[in-house]
Design a protein around this motif. Structure first.
Motif, PDB file in Angstrom:
ATOM      1  N   ALA A   1       3.515  -5.600  -9.050  1.00  8.07           N
ATOM      2  CA  ALA A   1       2.124  -5.623  -8.595  1.00  8.07           C
ATOM      3  C   ALA A   1       1.976  -4.874  -7.275  1.00  8.07           C
ATOM      4  CB  ALA A   1       1.645  -7.069  -8.447  1.00  8.07           C
ATOM      5  N   GLU A   2       2.920  -5.065  -6.360  1.00  7.76           N
ATOM      6  CA  GLU A   2       2.876  -4.368  -5.070  1.00  7.76           C
ATOM      7  C   GLU A   2       3.036  -2.861  -5.260  1.00  7.76           C
ATOM      8  OE1 GLU A   2       2.184  -5.269  -2.022  1.00  7.76           O
ATOM      9  OE2 GLU A   2       1.814  -7.338  -2.605  1.00  7.76           O
TER      10      GLU A   2
ATOM     11  N   THR B   1       2.199  -1.183  -7.847  1.00  7.11           N
ATOM     12  CA  THR B   1       0.958  -0.686  -8.450  1.00  7.11           C
ATOM     13  C   THR B   1      -0.107  -0.467  -7.390  1.00  7.11           C
ATOM     14  OG1 THR B   1       1.469  -1.869 -10.504  1.00  7.11           O
ATOM     15  CG2 THR B   1      -0.814  -1.171 -10.174  1.00  7.11           C
ATOM     16  N   LEU B   2      -0.257  -1.426  -6.469  1.00  7.56           N
ATOM     17  CA  LEU B   2      -1.224  -1.270  -5.387  1.00  7.56           C
ATOM     18  C   LEU B   2      -0.902  -0.047  -4.534  1.00  7.56           C
ATOM     19  CD1 LEU B   2      -1.732  -4.960  -4.222  1.00  7.56           C
ATOM     20  CD2 LEU B   2      -3.522  -3.405  -5.019  1.00  7.56           C
TER      21      LEU B   2
ATOM     22  N   VAL C   1      -2.336  -7.593 -10.631  1.00  6.34           N
ATOM     23  CA  VAL C   1      -2.802  -7.055  -9.354  1.00  6.34           C
ATOM     24  C   VAL C   1      -4.068  -7.788  -8.904  1.00  6.34           C
ATOM     25  CG1 VAL C   1      -3.850  -5.032  -8.272  1.00  6.34           C
ATOM     26  CG2 VAL C   1      -1.751  -4.782  -9.609  1.00  6.34           C
TER      27      VAL C   1
ATOM     28  N   ARG D   1      -3.198 -11.151  -7.650  1.00 10.67           N
ATOM     29  CA  ARG D   1      -2.575 -11.069  -6.327  1.00 10.67           C
ATOM     30  C   ARG D   1      -3.630 -10.854  -5.240  1.00 10.67           C
ATOM     31  NH1 ARG D   1       2.453 -11.021  -5.115  1.00 10.67           N
ATOM     32  NH2 ARG D   1       3.320 -10.047  -3.242  1.00 10.67           N
TER      33      ARG D   1
ATOM     34  N   ASN E   1      -4.406  -2.827   2.907  1.00 16.90           N
ATOM     35  CA  ASN E   1      -4.335  -2.686   1.453  1.00 16.90           C
ATOM     36  C   ASN E   1      -5.356  -1.652   1.006  1.00 16.90           C
ATOM     37  OD1 ASN E   1      -2.584  -5.263   0.436  1.00 16.90           O
ATOM     38  ND2 ASN E   1      -3.816  -5.798   2.216  1.00 16.90           N
TER      39      ASN E   1
END
Length: 219
Positions: free
Chosen positions: A16-17, A19-20, A61, A64, A101
């Motif tokens: 997930a991280e 992907t971000l 994501v 999260r 982010n």
């Protein structure tokens, strides 16, 4: 928790991280399972052991991001002062979350409106709506304690709060990071705080002149 489940949870967080980070660098349109796998050092086949596809990764994501948005509300509420002070902290924390982010805003909007998935749009709506609900809890508490005006609904004020942080975040993303939301952040907060407390608007000089004229001595 068994080691296998722990490892799986950690791997899913890493994916997930990654992907971000990829969305922040290249945008959603260039995101692929293969690119995510390369970023975390997996083969695509290994990544599929954790997620069945790109949609499942995006769902993780969103989950999260929802967790992070909930966390800053809790952090803001835990500090000293009244509920207006808590909202002031949340205003600053939200801006920091956006700066740290860069993919947050593109994911919340671009994916919601460009994706053909109605279910994805519903998930994004639930995430944003849930955030507004949590802010409204703070506002409602402030109304009960007399710190915030009671003539406006808590949810309306919470939605207005979101309007003070999302447009600057959008400008920051669209500018490629050159726009500094802090330039107007303090003034934006001052205006919002006046709205929260129900402070009367300062009368203009012209209006004051009109009010004084009937009492002026023209003799």
């Amino acid at each position: 928790m068994p080691r296998l489940k722990l490892d799986t949870h950690i791997r899913r967080d890493q994916i997930a991280e990654a992907t971000l980070a990829l969305v922040a660098e290249s945008g959603l349109s260039r995101l692929s399972v293969a690119a995510v796998a390369r970023r975390v050092g997996f083969s695509p086949a290994a990544l599929y052991r954790h997620f069945p596809g790109k949609d499942a990764i995006m769902d993780a994501v969103l989950e999260r991001m929802g967790t992070r948005m909930s966390a800053i509300v809790e952090l803001a509420a835990a500090g000293a002062g009244d509920e207006v002070d808590a909202l002031r902290r949340l205003h600053a924390l939200h801006a920091t979350l956006m700066r740290q982010n860069q993919a947050l805003f593109p994911v919340l909007l671009s994916d919601a409106f460009q994706s053909g998935s109605l279910e994805r749009r519903r998930r994004v709506f639930a995430l944003v709506s849930g955030y507004i609900d949590r802010v409204a809890v703070l506002v409602r508490s402030g109304q009960e304690h007399g710190a915030i005006r009671r003539d406006t609904s808590a949810r309306a004020l919470a939605t207005l709060f979101l309007g003070t942080v999302q447009p600057p975040a959008m400008l920051w993303v669209l500018s490629g990071g050159t726009y500094d939301p802090r330039r107007t952040g303090r003034e934006t907060w001052r205006l919002f705080e006046e709205t929260l407390r129900g402070s009367p608007a300062r009368p203009s000089t012209r209006g004051s002149d009109r009010e004084r004229r009937p009492t002026e001595n023209h003799s």
